[in-house]
Structures are given as C-alpha cells and as structure tokens.
Design a protein around this motif. Structure first.
Motif, PDB file in Angstrom:
ATOM      1  N   GLY A  56     -13.086  12.464  -7.762  1.00 29.80           N
ATOM      2  CA  GLY A  56     -14.209  12.719  -6.145  1.00 29.80           C
ATOM      3  C   GLY A  56     -12.443  13.476  -4.497  1.00 29.80           C
ATOM      4  N   PHE A  57     -13.067  12.956  -3.804  1.00 29.17           N
ATOM      5  CA  PHE A  57     -12.294  13.936  -2.979  1.00 29.17           C
ATOM      6  C   PHE A  57     -12.387  12.402  -1.944  1.00 29.17           C
ATOM      7  CE2 PHE A  57     -13.091  17.879  -2.250  1.00 29.17           C
ATOM      8  CZ  PHE A  57     -14.356  18.725  -3.666  1.00 29.17           C
ATOM      9  N   GLU A  58     -11.047  12.057  -1.292  1.00 29.21           N
ATOM     10  CA  GLU A  58     -10.873  11.440  -0.435  1.00 29.21           C
ATOM     11  C   GLU A  58     -11.403  11.118   0.420  1.00 29.21           C
ATOM     12  OE1 GLU A  58      -6.674   9.730  -1.935  1.00 29.21           O
ATOM     13  OE2 GLU A  58      -7.032   9.820  -3.192  1.00 29.21           O
ATOM     14  N   ASN A  59     -12.144  10.011   1.029  1.00 37.63           N
ATOM     15  CA  ASN A  59     -11.949  10.117   2.626  1.00 37.63           C
ATOM     16  C   ASN A  59     -10.673   9.714   3.587  1.00 37.63           C
ATOM     17  OD1 ASN A  59     -11.935   7.493   2.234  1.00 37.63           O
ATOM     18  ND2 ASN A  59     -14.074   7.006   1.828  1.00 37.63           N
ATOM     19  N   GLU A  60     -10.843   9.528   5.082  1.00 31.69           N
ATOM     20  CA  GLU A  60     -10.057   8.898   5.500  1.00 31.69           C
ATOM     21  C   GLU A  60      -9.219   7.921   5.567  1.00 31.69           C
ATOM     22  OE1 GLU A  60     -11.780  11.874   9.790  1.00 31.69           O
ATOM     23  OE2 GLU A  60     -11.427   9.615   9.219  1.00 31.69           O
ATOM     24  N   GLU A  61      -9.845   7.064   4.886  1.00 30.79           N
ATOM     25  CA  GLU A  61      -9.279   5.631   4.354  1.00 30.79           C
ATOM     26  C   GLU A  61      -8.332   5.756   3.002  1.00 30.79           C
ATOM     27  OE1 GLU A  61     -10.812   4.310   7.839  1.00 30.79           O
ATOM     28  OE2 GLU A  61      -9.060   2.517   6.248  1.00 30.79           O
ATOM     29  N   GLY A  62      -8.527   7.170   2.086  1.00 30.87           N
ATOM     30  CA  GLY A  62      -7.662   6.796   0.999  1.00 30.87           C
ATOM     31  C   GLY A  62      -8.538   6.329  -0.039  1.00 30.87           C
ATOM     32  N   LEU A  83       0.908  -1.602  -0.210  1.00 32.15           N
ATOM     33  CA  LEU A  83      -0.027  -0.031   0.100  1.00 32.15           C
ATOM     34  C   LEU A  83       0.071   1.115   0.082  1.00 32.15           C
ATOM     35  CD1 LEU A  83      -2.983  -0.642   2.391  1.00 32.15           C
ATOM     36  CD2 LEU A  83      -2.363  -1.428  -0.073  1.00 32.15           C
ATOM     37  N   CYS A  84       0.220   2.095  -0.982  1.00 34.74           N
ATOM     38  CA  CYS A  84       0.972   3.817  -0.847  1.00 34.74           C
ATOM     39  C   CYS A  84       0.630   4.516   0.237  1.00 34.74           C
ATOM     40  CB  CYS A  84       0.625   4.507  -2.367  1.00 34.74           C
ATOM     41  SG  CYS A  84       0.887   6.218  -1.940  1.00 34.74           S
ATOM     42  N   ALA A  85       2.054   4.987   1.003  1.00 31.41           N
ATOM     43  CA  ALA A  85       1.490   5.597   2.483  1.00 31.41           C
ATOM     44  C   ALA A  85       0.683   6.746   2.012  1.00 31.41           C
ATOM     45  CB  ALA A  85       3.227   5.976   2.821  1.00 31.41           C
ATOM     46  N   SER A  86       0.393   7.569   1.507  1.00 29.33           N
ATOM     47  CA  SER A  86       0.028   8.573   0.852  1.00 29.33           C
ATOM     48  C   SER A  86      -1.427   8.335   0.717  1.00 29.33           C
ATOM     49  CB  SER A  86       0.599   9.519   0.158  1.00 29.33           C
ATOM     50  OG  SER A  86       2.249   9.607   0.703  1.00 29.33           O
ATOM     51  N   CYS A  87      -1.706   7.388  -0.131  1.00 25.10           N
ATOM     52  CA  CYS A  87      -3.429   7.581  -0.738  1.00 25.10           C
ATOM     53  C   CYS A  87      -3.625   5.818  -0.091  1.00 25.10           C
ATOM     54  CB  CYS A  87      -3.093   7.653  -1.991  1.00 25.10           C
ATOM     55  SG  CYS A  87      -2.617   6.854  -2.916  1.00 25.10           S
ATOM     56  N   ARG A  88      -3.037   5.220   0.279  1.00 24.22           N
ATOM     57  CA  ARG A  88      -3.899   3.626   0.943  1.00 24.22           C
ATOM     58  C   ARG A  88      -4.016   3.015  -0.344  1.00 24.22           C
ATOM     59  NH1 ARG A  88      -0.894   2.597   4.844  1.00 24.22           N
ATOM     60  NH2 ARG A  88      -1.891   1.358   5.568  1.00 24.22           N
ATOM     61  N   ASN A  89      -3.654   3.604  -1.840  1.00 29.51           N
ATOM     62  CA  ASN A  89      -4.040   2.636  -2.990  1.00 29.51           C
ATOM     63  C   ASN A  89      -2.225   1.147  -2.776  1.00 29.51           C
ATOM     64  OD1 ASN A  89      -6.544   2.780  -3.282  1.00 29.51           O
ATOM     65  ND2 ASN A  89      -5.585   4.422  -4.057  1.00 29.51           N
ATOM     66  N   PRO A  90      -2.938  -0.090  -4.001  1.00 30.20           N
ATOM     67  CA  PRO A  90      -2.499  -0.961  -3.872  1.00 30.20           C
ATOM     68  C   PRO A  90      -1.433  -1.240  -5.352  1.00 30.20           C
ATOM     69  CG  PRO A  90      -3.818  -1.841  -4.292  1.00 30.20           C
ATOM     70  CD  PRO A  90      -4.379  -0.108  -3.614  1.00 30.20           C
ATOM     71  N   CYS A 127       4.108   4.889  -6.219  1.00 36.41           N
ATOM     72  CA  CYS A 127       2.859   5.002  -6.436  1.00 36.41           C
ATOM     73  C   CYS A 127       2.109   5.780  -7.916  1.00 36.41           C
ATOM     74  CB  CYS A 127       1.774   5.592  -5.643  1.00 36.41           C
ATOM     75  SG  CYS A 127       0.066   5.339  -5.380  1.00 36.41           S
ATOM     76  N   LYS A 128       1.434   4.782  -8.881  1.00 35.56           N
ATOM     77  CA  LYS A 128       1.277   4.529  -9.904  1.00 35.56           C
ATOM     78  C   LYS A 128      -0.470   5.747 -10.207  1.00 35.56           C
ATOM     79  CE  LYS A 128       4.324   3.086 -11.525  1.00 35.56           C
ATOM     80  NZ  LYS A 128       5.764   4.142 -12.105  1.00 35.56           N
ATOM     81  N   ALA A 129      -1.472   6.159  -8.776  1.00 38.05           N
ATOM     82  CA  ALA A 129      -2.170   6.168  -7.972  1.00 38.05           C
ATOM     83  C   ALA A 129      -2.328   7.178  -7.664  1.00 38.05           C
ATOM     84  CB  ALA A 129      -2.686   5.953  -6.864  1.00 38.05           C
ATOM     85  N   CYS A 130      -1.187   8.194  -6.797  1.00 38.37           N
ATOM     86  CA  CYS A 130      -1.049   9.405  -6.827  1.00 38.37           C
ATOM     87  C   CYS A 130       0.471  10.051  -6.958  1.00 38.37           C
ATOM     88  CB  CYS A 130      -1.410   9.701  -5.313  1.00 38.37           C
ATOM     89  SG  CYS A 130      -0.061   8.670  -4.079  1.00 38.37           S
ATOM     90  N   GLY A 131       1.321   9.578  -6.768  1.00 37.65           N
ATOM     91  CA  GLY A 131       2.445   9.795  -7.830  1.00 37.65           C
ATOM     92  C   GLY A 131       3.065   9.861  -6.512  1.00 37.65           C
ATOM     93  N   ALA A 132       3.361   9.690  -5.202  1.00 36.15           N
ATOM     94  CA  ALA A 132       4.366   9.962  -4.263  1.00 36.15           C
ATOM     95  C   ALA A 132       5.011   8.795  -4.184  1.00 36.15           C
ATOM     96  CB  ALA A 132       2.775   9.432  -3.039  1.00 36.15           C
TER      97      ALA A 132
END
Length: 391
Positions: free
Chosen positions: A169-175, A99-106, A121-126
């Motif tokens: 969309g907006f991201e929630n606390e869980e990412g 999981l990405c530490a920033s957006c929590r996507n795998p 991370c390819k989802a958020c770029g971090a």
C-alpha cells in the motif's frame, strides 16, 4: 496491563506496534525520594532496547541520577516524577533512538560503527544515524546492545511480511500504511478459516468418565470466575480462593515467578490488591525470612501501590497469626526487616499498619498479637523516618 501505541501521535486502534503504558511508583521522602518504573523491562522489550537506555535517557532529560539494576529488574530515577511526565519524555527517546527516520516505524536495530550509532530499519531497509549530540549517545556507544538473535529477526520479519502481504500500500505523511486496517482484517479472517479447518479435523468424541467430568467442571469454574467475577472491591471472592488453592498445590521451591504470574492473569487477579494478600500467605512458610529475597522480583510485580502493600501485610498477619504462630511470632521483626531491605513496603505504610489492630484480615486479637511482636521493628523505622525528616 494497559497497552498504548508506540507512536502516541498515531490514533489508529489497529496500529500494530504496542507497548505497556508506563507505570511509576514514588518511594521514600525528603532527600531520599525516588521514582521506580516497575514495568521498564516490559516497555524496553516492546521497543527492542535494553531497559538501561530509556532509564538513562530519563536521567539526561531530568538532570537526575538513575540506577539500573538489571539483575533484579529494578530501574530508579531520583526525585518525584509522575507517570505522565515520564511517558512524555519516553516519547522523545522513542523518536530519537527507536523510530526509523525514513519510514517512522520502530522496527530498528542499533549498530555501532566507528563510534557512530546507526539505526538499521528492518521495515524499509534504511540505515540512518542517530542523534550523536545527545548525552545518551555516548552511553550507547560504550554499552552497545546485544545483537538480536536469528529467531527474533525471523519473528519480526514474519510480522512485517504479514502487514505487507498484499503489496504494502501507499504510505501517508505519518509513515503509516493506508491499508493497514484492511490487511489486518483479511489476515484475521484467514486465521479464522485456518482455525475452522483445524477444528473440522478434531476428534469431538467426549470422555464421559467420572474423572473427566470433574476435571471439566473445575475448568469451567475457573473460566467462569475469571470472566464474570466483579471488581475485587465488590465481591468475586471465588477467584482468589482458586488462586490460593492453586498456590497451595505447588512446590514453592520449584514453581517459577512466571508460572505464578501466568496463573494470576488466567484467573484475572493479577494487579488486584487481594491477590497480594493471597500470594504472601501461600508462597511462604516458616522459612519466610530466607524466602523473601528469592521472591523479591515476584513481589515487586504484584505489589505496585499502597493498597497492595497493605494487603501484603494482611497476608503476613494471616501467615504468622493463623498458620505458623509458634514458629514465626517471635521472628516478625526480622521478617519485616527483610521486606524493608528488598523495598517492597514503604516506611509510611509500615508505620500506619502498626498503629492499631485491625480485623480486616484476621481476628482483632490475632492482629494485636502480630503487631505487638513487630514493635521493635516499628519503633526502629519510626525513629529512622524522623531522623530522615530532620536531616
């Protein structure tokens, strides 16, 4: 095979990151007991990580030795461990190394830079650094993953773009994204409209020749059996007959394991114990002793529990006792030893199978003849098991 969310803390059924539920198979006993994870390759593929990483992570967390046989897709943890415990430990691996530490996507790739592990991370770029204090980090640095191919990256990028097509969309606390469900529904509707457009362009004239009608009847029978056959303990014999007939039509020297699995899934017999009996009876012939090692991976994917093992031995009884009696009856001990060598059947199952004749798969006198021929092997394995208990 049942699938679960990669992040098990996310309860959304529309969560698009899925992986197979972990399966475990305990083999051996005493000091030689071990736990095999038969679907580790599929789990690792869903996580975009080499199968050795989560296996080594199990070893680190459990303080147990592990064995990674990439060639045969066999991953072993010493000791007896149930699937739920291993699944919980796998959650820790996913959190630390997927999981990405920033957006929590795998959607992360591992990059080794100056002996540090970066999670790209390819989802958020971090780019975040993995936990370098964990023992697995040393192994990853010494055994970096192969770089993802351009095609894999394009596919992942397309999947990400599909979710974010309406602006993210907006991201929630869980990412997670608040509009994931809406986006997916719109995408499905768009896909449906596209399909309708394609169907409108199709030529709906139907071939009414005798051969075409016969072919459609065969297809309907297969689909009907797959959809409506009852559980294999309660009937539904036709789908196994179809599976066996299809296997008999194939050239055993050229048909691939993937094609056989695909056909079993199409007929809804994959994972069912009766399919193991049909498989053994149909993919082998008088050269079975030489064929078993070549089909070991296929057998491991079908034979995953004790009931499957018993059915596989039932298929062997039919193959030897009904089809190749003259050629194979004297070779039964050697055939069983081949199954033992590739670790398809457990010791206890061999011993129980040889205790008395059964008329479940063949006539009782045929079963008696096969098991009588197997006596040298059965005596050997019983003595070996007793010596292991004594040790």
């Amino acid at each position: 095979m049942a699938t679960i969310n990669v992040r098990r803390d996310v309860k959304d059924s529309f969560y698009r990151y899925k992986m197979p539920r972990l399966l475990s198979k305990v083999e051996g006993k005493g000091n030689g007991i071990k736990t095999v994870v038969p679907n580790m390759t599929e789990i690792a593929r869903a996580l975009s990580r080499p199968p050795s990483y989560p296996t080594k992570y199990f070893g680190c967390e459990l303080g147990a030795q592990v064995k990674c046989d990439d060639k045969n897709e066999r991953y072993i943890v010493n000791g007896e461990h149930d699937a739920e415990r291993l699944q919980t430990i796998l959650d820790g691996f996913i959190s630390k190394f997927v999981l990405c530490a920033s957006c929590r996507n795998p959607e992360t790739d591992i990059i080794i830079k100056n002996d540090d592990i970066l999670m790209d991370c390819k989802a958020c770029g971090a780019q975040n650094m993995a936990d370098m204090r964990h023992k697995l980090s040393t192994y990853i640095v010494k055994n970096p993953p192969a770089q993802a191919s351009k095609n894999q990256r394009k596919q992942r990028k397309a999947a990400t773009a599909q979710t974010n097509e309406l602006g993210g969309g907006f991201e929630n606390e869980e990412g997670g994204s608040d509009d994931d469900i809406i986006s997916q529904r719109i995408n499905k509707e768009a896909a449906g409209l596209s399909m309708e457009s394609k169907l409108a362009q199709e030529d709906w004239s139907e071939d009414t020749s005798e051969a075409a009608v016969a072919q459609r009847m065969r297809e309907l029978s297969v689909k009907g059996v797959a959809a409506f056959a009852e559980d294999d303990d309660e009937g539904g014999e036709s789908k196994y007959e179809l599976f066996g007939a299809w296997l008999d039509e194939q050239d055993n020297n050229t048909i691939s394991d993937d094609d056989i699995i695909a056909k079993a899934e199409e007929l809804d017999v994959y994972g069912k114990y009766k399919a193991c009996q049909v498989l053994v009876q149909c993919i082998f012939d008088e050269s079975i002793a030489a064929q078993i090692p070549k089909r070991a991976n296929l057998l491991r994917k079908f034979v995953t529990e004790e009931k499957h093992q018993k059915a596989a031995l039932g298929g062997l009884e039919r193959l030897v006792g009904l089809e190749y009696k003259d050629a194979l009856m004297k070779k039964v001990p050697g055939i069983l030893m081949k199954l033992y060598d590739v670790e398809i059947i457990e010791d206890d199952v061999f011993i129980k199978w040889g205790e008395k004749p059964s008329k479940k798969y063949v006539a009782k006198d045929v079963s008696k003849a096969v098991k009588k021929a197997a006596q040298p092997f059965l005596e050997w394995i019983e003595n070996a098991s007793e010596e292991e208990d004594s040790d």
